[in-house]
Motif scaffolding. Structure first.
Motif, mmCIF file in Angstrom:
data_model
loop_
_atom_site.group_PDB
_atom_site.id
_atom_site.type_symbol
_atom_site.label_atom_id
_atom_site.label_comp_id
_atom_site.label_asym_id
_atom_site.label_seq_id
_atom_site.Cartn_x
_atom_site.Cartn_y
_atom_site.Cartn_z
ATOM 1 N N TYR A 1 -9.115 -1.458 -5.942
ATOM 2 C CA TYR A 1 -10.325 -0.736 -6.328
ATOM 3 C C TYR A 1 -10.463 0.513 -5.467
ATOM 4 N N ALA A 2 -10.775 1.628 -6.100
ATOM 5 C CA ALA A 2 -11.112 2.853 -5.365
ATOM 6 C C ALA A 2 -12.611 2.837 -5.089
ATOM 7 N N ILE B 1 0.836 -1.198 0.000
ATOM 8 C CA ILE B 1 0.000 0.000 0.000
ATOM 9 C C ILE B 1 0.870 1.247 0.000
ATOM 10 N N SER B 2 0.288 2.386 -0.347
ATOM 11 C CA SER B 2 1.050 3.628 -0.464
ATOM 12 C C SER B 2 1.289 4.257 0.904
ATOM 13 N N PHE C 1 -10.000 2.371 -0.212
ATOM 14 C CA PHE C 1 -9.578 1.488 -1.298
ATOM 15 C C PHE C 1 -9.748 0.037 -0.861
ATOM 16 N N ALA C 2 -10.110 -0.806 -1.814
ATOM 17 C CA ALA C 2 -10.262 -2.239 -1.552
ATOM 18 C C ALA C 2 -9.204 -3.003 -2.338
ATOM 19 N N ILE D 1 -9.600 -10.046 1.167
ATOM 20 C CA ILE D 1 -9.937 -8.663 0.853
ATOM 21 C C ILE D 1 -9.593 -7.806 2.060
ATOM 22 N N PHE D 2 -8.933 -6.686 1.817
ATOM 23 C CA PHE D 2 -8.697 -5.740 2.918
ATOM 24 C C PHE D 2 -8.936 -4.315 2.421
ATOM 25 N N ILE D 3 -9.428 -3.486 3.348
ATOM 26 C CA ILE D 3 -9.814 -2.108 3.048
ATOM 27 C C ILE D 3 -8.811 -1.158 3.688
ATOM 28 N N THR D 4 -8.395 -0.154 2.921
ATOM 29 C CA THR D 4 -7.468 0.855 3.438
ATOM 30 C C THR D 4 -8.114 2.239 3.334
#
Length: 706
Positions: free
Chosen positions: A192-193, A147-148, A178-179, A168-171
């Motif tokens: 995915y945004a 991740i960024s 983002f997924a 699946i993880f969400i940030t």
């Protein structure tokens, strides 16, 4: 219907040393046993049916557990991480965690995920994922950053699809979400945004999900108190490309929008969710079950001692922290039906009353079990169901969608259509979309109260429809005065008849500003000038020319008098931003004559205002997407005047506007006349230059222009 049964306290003493309750509740390899990890130093194994602990393990003083303990279903061992990087593995026979297997990792761990049918997976805070065996073989291996910068993981879930694990993880970063979907069968990571739909930007407080064979249904509970749904394809058409998915409203106002803590939810089955938090009409926290298919509250229970906003769900039990004690609340969900959703279903001991599991996976359900009292019978039922399911031919998704269109509710149609559009397009995609839109329009005519607005918008945005394919669509939208759908059709349909276009213009001009304010209209094609006004001159300086001899002193005098009852439309924008965004391009004269005179006047005032804006500068381009050019604006003005001049000239409100237009036109005629004179002179100069080709190195020429 759904029901919450009488709950019971699982812990005999207050749990955890931290203020946020336990870190997690995870299932053990035994159906009725669960690992409870507190926010301090302890992991406890509980047997729910007996309401007693079977074992307890603690890290030593000074250490702190940083992610929940899980069970390795392949070995029956337990795994936990303390101090972010130290991994411990033990079994029921071990007593002291300080003496069990230990591995120090090179990066900080976010969570360890473990489900039936695969080895545990370790998710690091930087987004990298490792299998447990590969990690134990080399604990100090380098962990890459996925991740960024400033991106933080908020939620993660591991599940099985066709016997293969998918994570699946969400940030979150600066309020944007983002997924990431990691498929371990192909080692593909997709990003995915998560875009907002019609709602305002809000903070997401909780996530949950369900999955079928092709689509992940990611649900989120936001700070506005609503539940939103995002459909993410498991098998995207272009895995290498960062893609965008839009959230859509699933349930409105399930909790109080002002609640900032004590809020959580989880998916129970395809039609029910459990929500933890204060409802909009009360201040006390509640546990409730909602039917998402019929948008109804099924049952609710107050929690007078409060809660930490944590909710876990396994089998037929909900786990919550009530006060400072972990409480188990059994629940029942019946098969979803309209009668049940409205509370009119007759209760009986029918075997159809059951709790559906989160993910129905026949390959792994045998290991989890659906009940502890009659496991052999459950296994036989599962095996029989598995055989029956495999024997039935799979119905194509397009056929299922067409059947849904004919009989189901608008909300169910919307959900099924989103699922269909989320997967990779098939060769018959255009045909299916055409059949669906025809089916919906046919049902609209047969059932006047049926108007599936959201599904219709989804179909228009596929960019495969045209007016000739579905002429009834704009007819229905005109009947319903649905300006948003009309705007989309005008923007995307290339073959709209002029009569229909003018009918849209009538609607756009006649609809009230209050109705426009409520409509969700795309205003990117228009500019918001607000209360901006143009400075009006009695003498017009146009392109550097001052027409002093235009013989229009009477016009100037009338302009300066500003008679009573006339609007200042020539100097300020006469329409709101949303109304301006609805106006589109060229119309033909016969159809323009059908528009009422007062609406024509309003449209002329707006076009004149745009003309003034463009005339400020020779290179002026109006802001927005695809703005009209000066030539287009003039064409519109001419068309409207040609079609309605004899009517407009009789309206007192239009007198000042017509005088202003007359003065501008006369100025343009004078400019063109002067330019024609200059053009003749320049042509003569060009001839002289062609004749005198040998001027030498230096020459002086004097040319007189008359």
């Amino acid at each position: 219907m759904a029901a919450l049964e009488e709950g019971f306290t699982l812990t005999a003493v207050p749990l955890g040393s931290g203020p946020d309750g336990p870190l997690g509740v995870e299932q053990s390899d035994k159906t009725d046993q669960f690992l409870v990890t507190d926010s301090g130093r302890t992991v406890i194994l509980y047997k729910v049916s007996d309401q007693k602990p079977l074992g307890s393990w603690s890290v030593k003083q000074g250490q702190i557990i940083t992610c929940p303990a899980v069970c390795n279903f392949q070995t029956g061992e337990y795994i936990v991480v303390h101090d972010n990087k130290v991994l411990r593995i033990w079994n029921n026979e071990d007593v002291n965690l300080d003496k069990v297997f230990k591995a120090t990792l090179s990066a900080e761990v976010y969570r360890i995920h473990s489900v039936q049918g695969t080895e545990p997976l370790v998710l690091f805070k930087e987004g990298a994922v490792r299998g447990l065996e590969a990690l134990l073989a080399e604990p100090q291996q380098k962990i890459e950053t996925v991740i960024s910068d400033e991106e933080v993981i908020k939620w993660a879930k591991l599940f099985m699809v066709f016997r293969h694990p998918v994570l699946i993880f969400i940030t979150e970063k600066h309020g944007n979400y983002f997924a990431y979907v990691q498929k371990f069968s192909s080692r593909v990571l997709c990003k995915y945004a998560l875009l907002l739909g019609q709602e305002e930007k809000s903070v997401i407080q909780s996530f949950s999900m369900s999955v079928d064979r092709k689509v992940i249904s990611l649900m989120s509970l936001s700070s506005d108190g609503c539940v939103y749904e995002t459909l993410i394809p498991i098998h995207p058409s272009d895995p290498e490309k960062n893609q965008r998915v839009v959230r859509s409203l699933l349930l409105k106002s399930v909790v109080c929008g002002s609640a900032r803590s004590g809020v959580a939810f989880t998916v129970l089955d395809q039609d029910h969710i459990a929500v933890l938090g204060p409802p909009p009409s009360a201040s006390k926290e509640c546990l409730s079950i909602w039917n998402t298919k019929f948008q109804t509250l099924q049952t609710s229970r107050e929690l007078p001692q409060g809660t930490s906003g944590q909710l876990w769900y396994y089998g037929e039990n909900l786990f919550i922290l009530h006060g400072k004690f972990l409480t188990v609340i059994p629940y029942k969900c019946e098969v979803s039906s309209l009668a049940g959703a409205l509370g009119k279903l007759k209760h009986s001991q029918d075997p159809g009353t059951h709790a559906m599991p989160h993910f129905v996976n026949w390959e792994t359900s045998l290991g989890c079990g659906l009940g502890s009292q009659n496991s052999e019978q459950s296994k036989r039922i599962l095996r029989r169901r598995k055989i029956e399911v495999s024997a039935q031919p799979e119905v194509p998704a397009s056929t299922q969608l067409l059947a849904t269109v004919q009989k189901d509710s608008e909300k169910h149609i919307e959900v099924e259509l989103r699922k269909f559009l989320a997967v990779k397009r098939t060769p018959d995609f255009h045909t299916v979309i055409g059949d669906v839109i025809i089916g919906l329009l046919g049902r609209c005519k047969a059932e006047p109260s049926f108007y599936p607005r959201n599904p219709l918008m989804q179909l228009i945005q596929t960019h495969v429809l045209s007016y000739s394919l579905c002429p009834g669509l704009m007819e229905v939208a005109l009947e319903k005065t649905d300006v948003q759908i009309l705007q989309l059709c005008l923007q995307q349909f290339p073959d709209i008849p002029e009569s229909v276009t003018c009918a849209c213009l009538k609607i756009f001009l006649s609809i009230g500003d209050e109705s426009l304010q409520e409509a969700d209209i795309n205003v990117q094609s228009a500019s918001d000038y607000g209360d901006e006004k143009m400075e009006e001159h009695t003498e017009i300086f146009q392109n550097g020319f001052n027409p002093k001899e235009d013989n229009c002193e009477d016009c100037a005098q009338e302009l300066n008098e500003k008679p009573q009852g006339t609007a200042e439309a020539s100097t300020s924008c006469p329409v709101t931003l949303k109304r301006a965004a609805l106006f589109s391009e060229t119309f033909l004269l016969p159809h323009l004559k059908d528009i009422p005179a007062q609406h024509i006047t309003l449209f002329l005032q707006y076009l004149y205002f745009l003309y003034l804006k463009c005339s400020e500068n020779a290179t002026m381009t109006l802001p927005g997407i695809n703005p009209p050019t000066l030539n287009q604006i003039m064409d519109w003005i001419c068309l409207l005047l040609d079609a309605n001049f004899t009517v407009v000239v009789m309206i007192p409100e239009a007198k000042r506007l017509l005088l202003s237009l007359y003065k501008f036109v006369k100025s343009q005629i004078s400019i063109c006349s002067e330019l024609n004179k200059i053009e003749v002179s320049f042509r003569e100069l060009q001839k002289l230059n062609q004749e005198k080709t040998n001027r030498g190195l230096y020459s002086i020429e004097v040319l007189e222009l008359f």
